[in-house]
Design an enzyme around this catalytic site. Structure first.
Site, PDB file in Angstrom:
ATOM      1  N   HIS A  43       3.884 -11.513   5.461  1.00 44.24           N
ATOM      2  CA  HIS A  43       3.574 -12.111   4.158  1.00 44.24           C
ATOM      3  C   HIS A  43       3.985 -11.184   3.012  1.00 44.24           C
ATOM      4  O   HIS A  43       4.534 -11.619   1.995  1.00 44.24           O
ATOM      5  CB  HIS A  43       2.068 -12.409   4.110  1.00 44.24           C
ATOM      6  CG  HIS A  43       1.586 -12.868   2.777  1.00 44.24           C
ATOM      7  ND1 HIS A  43       0.956 -12.018   1.897  1.00 44.24           N
ATOM      8  CD2 HIS A  43       1.653 -14.070   2.153  1.00 44.24           C
ATOM      9  CE1 HIS A  43       0.636 -12.678   0.799  1.00 44.24           C
ATOM     10  NE2 HIS A  43       1.051 -13.924   0.928  1.00 44.24           N
ATOM     11  N   GLU A  88       7.654 -11.410   2.569  1.00 43.88           N
ATOM     12  CA  GLU A  88       8.003 -12.651   1.859  1.00 43.88           C
ATOM     13  C   GLU A  88       7.889 -12.451   0.338  1.00 43.88           C
ATOM     14  O   GLU A  88       8.789 -12.818  -0.427  1.00 43.88           O
ATOM     15  CB  GLU A  88       7.057 -13.770   2.326  1.00 43.88           C
ATOM     16  CG  GLU A  88       7.180 -15.073   1.556  1.00 43.88           C
ATOM     17  CD  GLU A  88       5.824 -15.615   1.126  1.00 43.88           C
ATOM     18  OE1 GLU A  88       5.606 -15.750  -0.092  1.00 43.88           O
ATOM     19  OE2 GLU A  88       4.970 -15.891   2.008  1.00 43.88           O
ATOM     20  N   HIS A  89       6.790 -11.836  -0.092  1.00 45.95           N
ATOM     21  CA  HIS A  89       6.623 -11.584  -1.533  1.00 45.95           C
ATOM     22  C   HIS A  89       7.765 -10.726  -2.064  1.00 45.95           C
ATOM     23  O   HIS A  89       8.351 -11.022  -3.108  1.00 45.95           O
ATOM     24  CB  HIS A  89       5.303 -10.830  -1.775  1.00 45.95           C
ATOM     25  CG  HIS A  89       4.143 -11.720  -2.078  1.00 45.95           C
ATOM     26  ND1 HIS A  89       3.449 -11.647  -3.252  1.00 45.95           N
ATOM     27  CD2 HIS A  89       3.562 -12.703  -1.357  1.00 45.95           C
ATOM     28  CE1 HIS A  89       2.465 -12.543  -3.238  1.00 45.95           C
ATOM     29  NE2 HIS A  89       2.514 -13.191  -2.091  1.00 45.95           N
ATOM     30  N   GLU A 146      -4.459 -11.972  -4.439  1.00 44.47           N
ATOM     31  CA  GLU A 146      -4.286 -13.178  -3.611  1.00 44.47           C
ATOM     32  C   GLU A 146      -5.310 -13.170  -2.465  1.00 44.47           C
ATOM     33  O   GLU A 146      -5.939 -14.191  -2.165  1.00 44.47           O
ATOM     34  CB  GLU A 146      -2.854 -13.243  -3.050  1.00 44.47           C
ATOM     35  CG  GLU A 146      -2.576 -14.520  -2.271  1.00 44.47           C
ATOM     36  CD  GLU A 146      -1.158 -14.585  -1.723  1.00 44.47           C
ATOM     37  OE1 GLU A 146      -0.385 -13.622  -1.921  1.00 44.47           O
ATOM     38  OE2 GLU A 146      -0.827 -15.605  -1.078  1.00 44.47           O
TER      39      GLU A 146
END
Lengths: 432, 432
Positions: free
Chosen positions: A72, A75-76, A147
């Site tokens: 993740h 991905e960012h 997040e």
């Protein structure tokens, strides 16, 4: 470069859909689905690297253990370019872009109504040009930290991951996709570089587009685009899976949060190392039929729970399968989670001895056919279904034909196999 | 900017049925399902909660299928017809909707049909509910009151939604749009089968009804079949209250409340003095886009990416009520920095300092978003209904042209009318 094999066409008469796929000499699988009359075109570039891929080795070398949340985080950071954020160029082109990380894959996507090929160029180029620096990695920890806190405040998210924490002893599927603030604190730019080199090679990726574009032009363009960069031979990656047995970690997990209503999820886990392709699709489909017949809103159990005002319309469930493991998750918003679980447990022996009526299975088949037709209206669903099926080694259309082939006895057998009262795991969020 | 070519996707053809009935039909050949949406329009007010009980009771059973279980079995037989209800608000109006989606007959195996049966089923849902001695069943009413009470209590589960509503209530304490669409628990006191049955009859006979249909079926047959859904409806132009005017900002003030959350939810409200018929309506849309509507917007690139202050941040405009809202999830220690950063960005855009690229990207993104609406019958129906309720022409192409004609000076002029009102903060409890 060019195509390393002839094209394959996947077709389905009921859906009246057709996907053409080819394997590029770079190793990437490239596929296209034509949708007449749609103004939007949707494309994704997806890697078979998700949150459950937490250990690997290359070429028989030593084992690499990744911190939770690295897929993740990667991905960012892929959106960070040398000069600007990748979103900027999509905005210039009038496209809407995004990305998401799941348990077994990460997908970068855009949808647009114009300038499709410029968007496609940008999609592939930015995913193939990482720019990780110590400074930008540190900065991202603040954003992802927020997040993670946002997810911590979402009771629907927490009740699901708490269920997985109860079901699994050590399998990474139980870990939060974004990791924790603690696990991401150890992520560095060199670590992201290593993950990108290992998992973002074209041989581990799918480039898929769906919309009203010319099929030939798409493949010609994709060929030129994927030939721009030679990323060398595919790394010899061995993903190391974590063995899991059928014993559950905790039969009940409870968390207190500021919620108006309690939330309940319960379910069972499956462990099936070695199961692949069509067998996974079949297992998922048959289990969904079981769950719908037993726990669905047209069933006797739901009616009983509703008459007692124990559940409402939010009650439902489904089955999720991820390679060597799978699990059901059933529940919703409830006032008295203990009572619901008590009723379920007391009713299950009767359900198991009674089995499932053939008439119920046939009705669920009709309903599932209608739902499949509906899902193939959506460009996002078509792309998601194609990529997840291919990552599992399955045909995305297989499910439609399977629906008519499944025998009632298979559904009843699966009920006995999966729904075992003594292995039930429940997760509850109660008001603080 | 010149918008890209017009799209030639068929729009709705509307027939008025009496004074308050509107039947909107469009052909849709691109998809595999038909989409039917019925929406009754009422005024928001202190009795929203009891109105919410009506669709809930309708979905509990009909004369022919008197229980929810039998109802659900029927939808499964109808190829998984998805029948759902929703409650929403738009400006000062309360929207009560029922949506049915079912396969187009051309996709069903063996020449099976579903259209006539699906329309009959919807007709029965709204006109022939299960009644006992002429009233909704007391069991169902009591059960739905309980479930709705739980839904209202459950609103806190969505922290950002809760913060938004609290901000609205503080800022618009005497304006009609302050009422949440789910209403209040107090309003449920004293609701009985007789009063609720009367309310159902009043809704279907006296409140304006809009029916939107998209599907692959000859329009003549659709108009003929759907006409019956309007039987009993004798709504008039006086069925709804007159349009409430918008107001200017009062002295800015801050409201802080505390909850058991990990992350602070910040909502900053502004009065725009720009209503739906104001000449700066489209310029305000563009200003909002430059400020916080997209990933290229100032709030995202500066407050989130540059300052790493939050994960979620965006702005939205509601010209029905003449307001703009900026919402963000931030660490409580960073709230001051975040509000300063947000105010700086508003001043930046208001000062005309935004780049030509930011301006053009926003026009392009808005145009793309408006075109994309046309791929979704549900989005088209929503757009059509809401523009009509806002007193505007529902032509998408006209709106695209007006947006494309917005100049930089127009953007500045629109933001000059925007003034801060209430800033609401939902903060973590331990900091109180």
């Amino acid at each position: 470069m060019s195509w390393s094999a002839d094209s394959t066409t996947l077709e389905n008469g009921t859906l009246r859909e057709r996907v053409v796929e080819r394997v590029h000499s770079s190793g990437a699988r490239v596929a296209f689905c034509h949708k007449t009359g749609y103004l939007r075109t949707y494309a994704c570039f997806a890697t078979n690297f998700g949150s459950i891929d937490d250990r690997y080795r290359i070429g028989g070398g030593s084992e690499v253990v990744l911190p939770d949340g690295v897929a993740h985080f990667l991905e960012h950071k892929m959106f960070e370019g040398v000069n600007e954020d990748a979103f900027q160029e999509f905005s210039r082109l009038g496209a809407s872009a995004n990305a998401f990380t799941g348990f077994n894959g990460t997908s970068y996507l855009f949808s647009c109504t114009d300038r499709f090929y410029e968007c496609l160029d940008h999609l592939v180029r930015f995913v193939q040009e990482p720019h990780f620096t110590a400074e930008n990695v540190e900065k991202e920890k603040g954003i992802i930290g927020q997040e993670i806190r946002m997810y911590e405040d979402m009771p629907g998210w927490r009740v699901y991951f708490n269920l997985l924490e109860g079901m699994y002893q050590s399998h990474p599927v139980s870990k939060d996709i974004a990791g924790t603030e603690e696990t991401i604190s150890g992520i560095t730019a060199p670590l992201l570089d290593r993950c990108w080199e290992a998992f973002y090679h074209p041989s581990n990726m799918i480039l898929f587009a769906v919309g009203d574009q010319s099929e030939d032009e798409f493949f010609d363009h994709a060929d030129r685009l994927l030939s721009e960069k030679d990323l060398g031979p595919a790394p010899d990656i061995e993903k190391i899976t974590t063995a899991e047995n059928l014993d559950v970690a905790k039969s009940r997990v409870e968390q207190s949060m500021q919620v108006g209503r309690s939330k309940l999820l319960f379910g069972w886990k499956d462990v099936h190392p070695g199961l692949n392709g069509p067998d996974l699709v079949r297992k998922e489909l048959v289990t969904d039929l079981v769950l719908e017949c037993v726990f669905g809103q047209s069933g006797a159990l739901f009616e009983k729970l509703q008459e007692a005002n124990l559940v409402d319309d939010s009650f439902g469930g489904g089955y999720m399968i991820y390679g060597d493991v799978g699990h059901s998750a059933i529940g919703g918003d409830v006032v008295d989670p203990e009572k619901v679980v008590e009723v379920i447990k007391s009713e299950l022996p009767g359900v198991l001895s009674q089995g499932i009526a053939e008439e119920d299975i046939d009705r669920q088949r009709r309903a599932a056919t209608g739902q499949l037709l509906k899902s193939f209206n959506s460009l996002e669903n078509i792309a998601g279904s194609y990529c997840s099926s291919r990552f599992m080694g399955a045909d995305p259309f297989e499910v439609v034909d399977l629906l008519s082939k499944i025998e009632p006895s298979e559904v009843v057998d699966r009920l006995q196999e999966h729904v075992q009262p003594e292995r039930l795991v429940s997760s509850v969020i109660t008001p603080a | 900017m010149t918008p890209s070519q017009s799209t030639h996707i068929p729009g709705f053809v509307t027939r008025e049925v009496g004074e308050g009935g509107f039947l909107h039909v469009r052909p849709e050949e691109r998809r595999k399902t038909s989409h039917l949406k019925l929406t009754w329009i009422a005024d928001l007010g202190p009795h929203n909660a009891r109105r919410c009980l009506i669709p809930a009771c309708l979905m509990r059973g009909t004369r022919a299928y008197p229980s929810q279980r039998l109802l659900n079995r029927r939808t499964e037989q109808l190829w998984g017809l998805s029948g759902t209800t929703s409650i929403d608000r738009w400006g000062q109006r309360h929207l009560v909707s029922l949506v049915a989606e079912f396969p187009d007959e051309g996709h069903l195996p063996g020449g099976e049909t579903v259209f006539d049966e699906a329309i009959d089923f919807v007709d029965q849902l709204i006109h022939e509910p299960h009644l006992v001695d002429g009233y909704f069943s007391k069991d169902y009413v009591d059960s739905e009151i309980l479930q709705h009470r739980r839904s209202i209590e459950g609103r806190i589960d969505n922290k950002s939604g809760w913060a938004y509503q609290r901000c609205l209530e503080e800022a618009c304490f005497d304006e009609p749009w302050r009422y949440h669409q789910l209403g209040t628990i107090e309003d449920l006191d004293g609701v009985e089968p007789a009063s609720l049955t009367a309310l159902w009859k009043e809704l279907k006979s006296h409140q304006p009804l809009h029916v939107h249909f998209s599907g692959n079926m000859p329009s003549g047959r659709v108009f003929e079949s759907l006409q019956k859904l309007f039987r009993d409806n004798c709504a008039t132009k006086d069925s709804l209250a007159g349009v409430q005017g918008i107001r200017a900002a009062a002295e800015p003030r801050q409201v802080t409340e505390f909850a058991k959350v990990q992350q602070a939810n910040l909502v900053m409200s502004y009065r725009t003095m720009i209503s739906n018929d104001h000449p700066l309506y489209e310029p305000l849309m563009v200003a909002n886009g430059i400020l916080g509507g997209f990933p290229h917007s100032r709030l995202f690139t500066q407050v989130r990416e540059k300052e790493s202050l939050c994960y979620s941040i965006h702005s939205q405009v509601d010209s029905n009520i003449g307001m703009m809202f900026i919402t963000a999830g931030v660490d409580h220690d960073s709230v001051g920095k975040a509000t300063d950063g947000i105010s700086e960005q508003i001043d930046f855009v208001r000062g005309g300092e935004f780049s030509e690229e930011e301006y053009l990207m926003t026009l392009s993104a808005l145009d793309s978003r408006l075109r994309m609406v046309q791929d979704s019958p549900a989005a088209l129906a929503d757009y059509d209904l809401r523009t009509r309720l806002s007193g505007k022409s529902p032509g998408l192409e006209d709106l695209r042209k007006r947006v494309a004609a917005v100049t930089r000076d127009d953007v500045v002029a629109a933001l000059e009318l925007v003034h801060p009102d209430v800033t609401f903060l939902l903060a973590p409890e331990e900091d109180s």
